[in-house]
Design a protein around this motif. Sequence first.
Motif, PDB file in Angstrom:
ATOM      1  N   PHE A   1       1.132  -1.091  -0.119  1.00  0.00           N
ATOM      2  CA  PHE A   1       0.081   0.238   0.114  1.00  0.00           C
ATOM      3  C   PHE A   1       0.578   0.996  -0.208  1.00  0.00           C
TER       4      PHE A   1
ATOM      5  N   ILE B   1      -3.661 -17.990  -1.463  1.00  0.00           N
ATOM      6  CA  ILE B   1      -4.041 -16.982  -2.134  1.00  0.00           C
ATOM      7  C   ILE B   1      -3.711 -16.058  -1.491  1.00  0.00           C
ATOM      8  N   THR B   2      -3.382 -16.397  -0.026  1.00  0.00           N
ATOM      9  CA  THR B   2      -3.593 -14.896   1.517  1.00  0.00           C
ATOM     10  C   THR B   2      -1.261 -14.507   0.765  1.00  0.00           C
ATOM     11  N   ILE B   3      -0.883 -16.138   0.872  1.00  0.00           N
ATOM     12  CA  ILE B   3       0.048 -15.383   0.468  1.00  0.00           C
ATOM     13  C   ILE B   3       0.637 -14.750  -0.830  1.00  0.00           C
TER      14      ILE B   3
ATOM     15  N   THR C   1      -1.333 -13.406  -2.420  1.00  0.00           N
ATOM     16  CA  THR C   1      -1.991 -11.420  -2.915  1.00  0.00           C
ATOM     17  C   THR C   1      -1.041 -10.877  -1.938  1.00  0.00           C
ATOM     18  N   MET C   2      -0.243 -11.134  -1.093  1.00  0.00           N
ATOM     19  CA  MET C   2       0.497 -10.845  -0.690  1.00  0.00           C
ATOM     20  C   MET C   2       2.125 -10.282  -1.832  1.00  0.00           C
TER      21      MET C   2
ATOM     22  N   PHE D   1       0.186  -8.362  -4.718  1.00  0.00           N
ATOM     23  CA  PHE D   1      -0.036  -7.000  -4.155  1.00  0.00           C
ATOM     24  C   PHE D   1       1.513  -5.788  -4.660  1.00  0.00           C
TER      25      PHE D   1
ATOM     26  N   GLY E   1      -8.199  -9.568  -1.877  1.00  0.00           N
ATOM     27  CA  GLY E   1      -6.947  -8.891  -1.339  1.00  0.00           C
ATOM     28  C   GLY E   1      -8.109  -8.226  -0.737  1.00  0.00           C
TER      29      GLY E   1
ATOM     30  N   HIS F   1      -8.796 -10.361   2.462  1.00  0.00           N
ATOM     31  CA  HIS F   1      -9.006 -11.079   2.854  1.00  0.00           C
ATOM     32  C   HIS F   1      -7.779 -10.423   3.668  1.00  0.00           C
ATOM     33  N   THR F   2      -7.216 -10.434   2.451  1.00  0.00           N
ATOM     34  CA  THR F   2      -5.513 -10.896   2.971  1.00  0.00           C
ATOM     35  C   THR F   2      -4.738  -9.307   4.186  1.00  0.00           C
ATOM     36  N   LEU F   3      -5.920  -8.744   3.659  1.00  0.00           N
ATOM     37  CA  LEU F   3      -6.032  -7.306   4.708  1.00  0.00           C
ATOM     38  C   LEU F   3      -6.227  -7.718   5.567  1.00  0.00           C
TER      39      LEU F   3
ATOM     40  N   THR G   1      -6.929 -10.479   7.367  1.00  0.00           N
ATOM     41  CA  THR G   1      -5.894 -11.706   8.401  1.00  0.00           C
ATOM     42  C   THR G   1      -4.442 -10.888   8.276  1.00  0.00           C
TER      43      THR G   1
ATOM     44  N   GLY H   1      -2.024 -10.119   5.835  1.00  0.00           N
ATOM     45  CA  GLY H   1      -1.294 -11.177   5.210  1.00  0.00           C
ATOM     46  C   GLY H   1       0.619 -10.024   4.932  1.00  0.00           C
TER      47      GLY H   1
END
Lengths: 439, 175
Positions: free
Chosen positions: A27, A284-286, A288-289, A292, B63, B65-67, B69, B71
Amino acid sequence: MLFDIPIPLLMFATLFAFIFLGVPVAFALIGTSFLFGLSIFGQVTGLQLWNQLFDVASRYVLAAVPMFIFMGAVLERSRLAERLFHSMRMLVGNLPGGLALATIAMCALFAAGTGIVGAVEVLVGLIAIPAMMRYGYSRSLIAGTICAGGSLGTMIPPSIVVVIYAAMAQISIGELFAAVLIPGSMMVVLFVVYIVGHAMLFPADAPRLPADDVSLPLSARLRVFAEGVIPPLILIVAVIGSILAGIASPTEAAAVGSIGVVLLTIWYRDFSPKMLFDALMKTITINTMVVFIVIGGTMFAGVFLVHGGSRMVDDLISAWDLGPTGVMLMFLAVLFLLGFVLDWVSVVLIAVPLFVPIIKVHGIDPIWLGAMAVVMIQTSYLTPPMAPSIFYLRSIAPPEMTFGEMYRGVAPFVVCQLLTLALIAVAPWTATWLPSLMR
Amino acid sequence: MRPLLRLVDGLSTACAWIASALALVLIAVTLFEVFMRYVAGTPTIWVFDVAYMVSGASVLLAGGHTLRTEGHVRIDFVSSRFPPRVQALVQAAFFGLVILPALYFITAASWRKAWAAFLRGEVEAVSPWAPVIWPFYTALTVGLVVLSLQVVAQMVRLLAQAISPADTPRPNGAH
């Protein structure tokens, strides 16, 4: 005056201000791009940034990333790691520093099975640290072994560092995988040599295991090897081999690897629908991290370019009259220093687009430089005081292990990595020979 | 307020499930292509497009969910020295003043692209298969909308935390 500062510099200042305020790096990149994009793009800023986002979201090569992560996430949830460590201990346990060797061997295998940096370290550390503590290994040797082994995740294919680096530097992912293969193997050898040497010079740091623990007849050893090591080894050879042989694209190989690890867990009776679901959510979490940061980095690079950023870097470098060697050293130094404060995805995303045009102009072999860059990123991952490897270790280490012990333990391994880097520099064929076979 | 926050969390989780399903689809279609190309000898023309679309959509849909949690990578060795209240305020201000406007403009552009593509029946320009592109644009837009909502939710939680740090849980619920 504020307005005398060149805008590209101001962009970097803003970016780092945001990052150090503790907002998510992705971000910080997006926010900086937005603020500085407004002044050029005005009304169409949203569209411009969306175009960058779309560009990243529609890149086929990046589809390999979630699947490599998935391989690691499944392996992490299976009991494969314990089984593998057990097998490795049986096989190499009676050598000097046997448990540390088993740890490195396992890290190398796991690094080859998963693309996630940090996952290897945590996974192997959780199993290997208690074992080494129990047998009275010195805490600094334990720390060094775990951190160094974990850092192999950046180096040994299919590393996501390599995928992202190659995508940003516009070189072939397969070729960069091939380029780091020989240096990566040499690094493992150096690690092994150091551990054996250390264990022979200071036997108190790495006590021999009790004989009955490891003295198995050859037939039993072979069985342990066949049951615990061969199946994952086949998977790894299949995945890496098909990329290197140029048969499959990294994305295709990643899909084969994904189904392969699932079959392995079924084979070892570790599979459950819940395990699959947890692994997918983690994936999916990793993913997306990571992606992004790629999106934010692409936006940042785009806006930076329009503000004349690359011209500024060009001018700076030609003003210093660096020449190819100087440019390379500067690039590696930038990677190393950025690696102190940023995670590796951000490092690659910020540094690589800046240097790619300059590297082209100077006629430096991008594959050769890429191999060195990957080693440099790995070294930066390991080098105290700001080392992600140490932070990961801290999260799993016993409380009595001090930072001092960790730093002391890691230092010799950093030397091994610098030796590898020097070797690639003086003998470029170590990196360029395998890729040349693929063309 | 709380039911609203839970609604947003629920939306993020639902989208994360879709993203997980898409990850499975990605693996499945790529395997299918591997089979068709290397075993059957008849490569498909559609897997390439489906693979990148599914993969890209999965990133955006996860996006929120990652924010939620936590992540995302953040560098906290400087900011962790601020008092918790200041940390929360700084984060909330950054989300509200920088990220929300940015996301608003990006999402609006994304929505206009999706709508225009739908009206014109726009197809993927370089693909021999030439699928319509609006479902992919729409998935990206949905992901961006849910992410924006989650940013608002996190901001509300951070502000609540800054006002009364004692009785509010950490914004992510993960720690």
